[in-house]
Write an enzyme that holds these catalytic residues in place. Structure first.
Site, PDB file in Angstrom:
ATOM      1  NE  ARG A 173      -4.251  -1.446   0.192  1.00 60.56           N
ATOM      2  CZ  ARG A 173      -4.405  -2.488  -0.649  1.00 60.56           C
ATOM      3  NH1 ARG A 173      -3.492  -2.745  -1.552  1.00 60.56           N
ATOM      4  NH2 ARG A 173      -5.494  -3.233  -0.594  1.00 60.56           N
ATOM      5  CG  HIS A 223      -3.096  -0.828  -6.839  1.00 59.14           C
ATOM      6  ND1 HIS A 223      -3.464  -0.198  -5.686  1.00 59.14           N
ATOM      7  CD2 HIS A 223      -3.215  -2.157  -6.572  1.00 59.14           C
ATOM      8  CE1 HIS A 223      -3.803  -1.082  -4.761  1.00 59.14           C
ATOM      9  NE2 HIS A 223      -3.651  -2.292  -5.277  1.00 59.14           N
TER      10      HIS A 223
HETATM   11  P1  NDP Z   1      -1.593 -11.776   4.820  1.00 57.31           P
HETATM   12  O1  NDP Z   1      -2.533 -11.292   5.862  1.00 57.31           O
HETATM   13  O2  NDP Z   1      -1.697 -13.192   4.366  1.00 57.31           O
HETATM   14  O3  NDP Z   1      -0.092 -11.546   5.306  1.00 57.31           O
HETATM   15  C1  NDP Z   1       0.304 -10.414   6.017  1.00 57.31           C
HETATM   16  C2  NDP Z   1       1.712 -10.638   6.542  1.00 57.31           C
HETATM   17  O4  NDP Z   1       2.178  -9.413   7.126  1.00 57.31           O
HETATM   18  C3  NDP Z   1       1.783 -11.706   7.641  1.00 57.31           C
HETATM   19  O5  NDP Z   1       2.952 -12.471   7.508  1.00 57.31           O
HETATM   20  C4  NDP Z   1       1.843 -10.867   8.925  1.00 57.31           C
HETATM   21  O6  NDP Z   1       2.515 -11.497  10.020  1.00 57.31           O
HETATM   22  C5  NDP Z   1       2.663  -9.686   8.454  1.00 57.31           C
HETATM   23  N1  NDP Z   1       2.457  -8.529   9.328  1.00 57.31           N
HETATM   24  C6  NDP Z   1       1.302  -7.867   9.608  1.00 57.31           C
HETATM   25  N2  NDP Z   1       1.516  -6.870  10.484  1.00 57.31           N
HETATM   26  C7  NDP Z   1       2.829  -6.913  10.782  1.00 57.31           C
HETATM   27  C8  NDP Z   1       3.670  -6.152  11.637  1.00 57.31           C
HETATM   28  N3  NDP Z   1       3.187  -5.140  12.377  1.00 57.31           N
HETATM   29  N4  NDP Z   1       4.973  -6.472  11.705  1.00 57.31           N
HETATM   30  C9  NDP Z   1       5.479  -7.506  10.985  1.00 57.31           C
HETATM   31  N5  NDP Z   1       4.736  -8.275  10.144  1.00 57.31           N
HETATM   32  C10 NDP Z   1       3.434  -7.969  10.038  1.00 57.31           C
HETATM   33  O7  NDP Z   1      -1.759 -10.787   3.577  1.00 57.31           O
HETATM   34  P2  NDP Z   1      -1.468 -11.062   2.032  1.00 57.31           P
HETATM   35  O8  NDP Z   1      -0.135 -11.688   1.902  1.00 57.31           O
HETATM   36  O9  NDP Z   1      -2.613 -11.739   1.399  1.00 57.31           O
HETATM   37  O10 NDP Z   1      -1.470  -9.558   1.452  1.00 57.31           O
HETATM   38  C11 NDP Z   1      -0.551  -8.604   1.948  1.00 57.31           C
HETATM   39  C12 NDP Z   1      -0.915  -7.206   1.440  1.00 57.31           C
HETATM   40  O11 NDP Z   1      -0.615  -7.074   0.063  1.00 57.31           O
HETATM   41  C13 NDP Z   1      -2.395  -6.837   1.518  1.00 57.31           C
HETATM   42  O12 NDP Z   1      -2.761  -6.439   2.824  1.00 57.31           O
HETATM   43  C14 NDP Z   1      -2.520  -5.718   0.498  1.00 57.31           C
HETATM   44  O13 NDP Z   1      -2.337  -4.471   1.143  1.00 57.31           O
HETATM   45  C15 NDP Z   1      -1.358  -5.971  -0.457  1.00 57.31           C
HETATM   46  N6  NDP Z   1      -1.841  -6.306  -1.813  1.00 57.31           N
HETATM   47  C16 NDP Z   1      -1.472  -5.519  -2.858  1.00 57.31           C
HETATM   48  C17 NDP Z   1      -1.874  -5.822  -4.137  1.00 57.31           C
HETATM   49  C18 NDP Z   1      -1.446  -5.008  -5.304  1.00 57.31           C
HETATM   50  O14 NDP Z   1      -1.951  -5.195  -6.416  1.00 57.31           O
HETATM   51  N7  NDP Z   1      -0.495  -4.112  -5.168  1.00 57.31           N
HETATM   52  C19 NDP Z   1      -2.719  -6.994  -4.416  1.00 57.31           C
HETATM   53  C20 NDP Z   1      -3.019  -7.766  -3.243  1.00 57.31           C
HETATM   54  C21 NDP Z   1      -2.600  -7.426  -1.994  1.00 57.31           C
HETATM   55  P3  NDP Z   1       1.963 -12.853  10.687  1.00 57.31           P
HETATM   56  O15 NDP Z   1       2.251 -13.933   9.657  1.00 57.31           O
HETATM   57  O16 NDP Z   1       2.765 -13.001  11.901  1.00 57.31           O
HETATM   58  O17 NDP Z   1       0.484 -12.629  10.895  1.00 57.31           O
HETATM   59  C1  OXD Z   2      -5.779  -6.013  -2.927  1.00 53.95           C
HETATM   60  C2  OXD Z   2      -5.380  -5.100  -3.963  1.00 53.95           C
HETATM   61  O1  OXD Z   2      -5.671  -5.670  -1.753  1.00 53.95           O
HETATM   62  O2  OXD Z   2      -5.828  -5.256  -5.106  1.00 53.95           O
HETATM   63  O3  OXD Z   2      -6.190  -7.134  -3.273  1.00 53.95           O
HETATM   64  O4  OXD Z   2      -4.592  -4.197  -3.722  1.00 53.95           O
END
Ligand code: NDP
Ligand code: OXD
Length: 308
Positions: A220, A268
């Site tokens: 993000r 994006h």
């Molecule tokens: P998940 O919820 O599966 O994974 C999130 C990861 O971040 C987990 O490993 C979590 O740790 C870690 N995390 C969260 N908070 C913290 C913190 N404070 N400190 C350290 N680690 C942290 O999400 P996804 O992998 O499915 O997606 C990740 C992000 O990607 C989405 O939230 C979205 O914003 C972004 N995204 C962007 C897209 C784009 O087109 N650019 C498309 C899709 C998603 P833990 O494993 O310990 O819970």
């Molecule tokens: C998502 C994205 O969060 O598209 O899936 O960014």
């Protein structure tokens, strides 16, 4: 069962797909004053939508990130469910590996040479000098980490809770952040945007990367302190950045990121929501809860306190 849909882009295509899969359900686009529904399928709905649908059991987000939804006041009885991969992780792996290899192999330099008809080699660089740090080891981060490891780069990963993943050196929590950064040269952000992770990519943290650091932000825009990036590039503290997400989207035409020679911008687009895969996943979850499965047993149910 009634399902309401609040999706800004091509809502009709989503409604047609949902109706095909759930012919017995009453599925309509939301409009003010609409009858109360059991479930909603949404992207960035308004507070009015939430306020007028207090009886929703599930809100199914058509993206993985729920930061926009969690800014709203959602009743405690309504569960938020995000997309769990649904075809996004392979796209993310492609995008990050492409950005990494383009930088590592100096492909922009070769392209510039080719433009001038110049046949000249660059000195091969060593993978061991380019350890890659993945922030976030969730659904997307783990897939990306494994894809990068396939190319034999050293891979570090950082998450909130401790993990053990074969081939990845894992760090966790606040206590592990500095060591993770100091061991990484290319930094990939795949965190959810929460109060804890806002502006996690800032001068203080990015200065801890190995010399010649490179940033790939595919999570993000709010993760990056945008004003602090260009000075770090211009000072030579960072070698470059590939950015797919921005604080304001679409990125305004006058934004300096568009024209900076060390920044690559994409709109994006790193991992797009795939409609058919997403509808199949959402419908399977709706069928499961309607058949009595507890929401907490579903993958992708959001913990509002944790913020993802
Ligand atoms: P998940 O919820 O599966 O994974 C999130 C990861 O971040 C987990 O490993 C979590 O740790 C870690 N995390 C969260 N908070 C913290 C913190 N404070 N400190 C350290 N680690 C942290 O999400 P996804 O992998 O499915 O997606 C990740 C992000 O990607 C989405 O939230 C979205 O914003 C972004 N995204 C962007 C897209 C784009 O087109 N650019 C498309 C899709 C998603 P833990 O494993 O310990 O819970
Ligand atoms: C998502 C994205 O969060 O598209 O899936 O960014």
């Amino acid at each position: 069962m009634r399902i309401t849909v609040s999706i800004p882009e091509r809502p009709d295509a989503w409604i047609a797909g949902l109706r095909r899969e759930l012919p017995q359900a009453d599925i309509e686009a939301w409009q003010p004053g609409a009858a109360p529904a059991d479930h909603a399928v949404v992207w960035a709905p308004s507070q009015q939508f939430i306020d007028e649908q207090p009886a929703l059991r599930g809100i199914f987000n058509i993206g993985a990130g729920v930061d926009a939804l969690l800014k709203l006041r959602v009743p405690a009885s309504t569960r938020i469910v995000r997309l769990d991969d649904a075809g996004m992780s392979v796209q993310m792996a492609e995008y990050v590996c492409h950005a990494l290899i383009r930088h590592f192999r100096e492909l922009d330099g070769y392209q510039a040479d080719a433009g001038e008809g110049r046949w000249s080699f660059r000195k091969p660089r060593l993978r061991r000098d380019f350890p890659v740090g993945i922030m976030g080891l969730g659904v997307l981060g783990q897939r990306v980490a494994k894809a990068v490891a396939q190319f034999e780069f050293p891979v570090n990963g950082w998450s909130r809770s401790p993990k053990q993943i074969e081939g990845i050196r894992c760090f966790a929590g606040e206590a592990g952040l500095d060591e993770f950064l100091a061991a990484s040269r290319v930094l990939v952000c795949l965190l959810p945007l929460t109060p804890d992770t806002r502006h996690i990519l800032r001068r203080e943290t990015l200065s801890k990367l190995l010399p010649g650091g490179y940033v790939i932000n595919v999570a993000r825009g709010g993760h990056l302190a945008e004003d602090e990036l260009i000075p770090l590039l211009d000072e030579g503290r960072l070698a470059g950045a590939t950015l797919d997400v921005f604080e304001v989207e679409p990125l305004p035409p006058e934004h300096p990121f568009w024209r900076h020679p060390k920044i690559t911008v994409t709109p994006h687009a790193s991992a797009r929501t795939l409609r058919d895969e997403s509808i199949a996943q959402i419908v399977a979850k709706i069928r499961a809860v309607e058949a009595g499965t507890d929401f907490d047993a579903l993958p992708g149910v959001v913990d509002a306190n944790r913020g993802y």
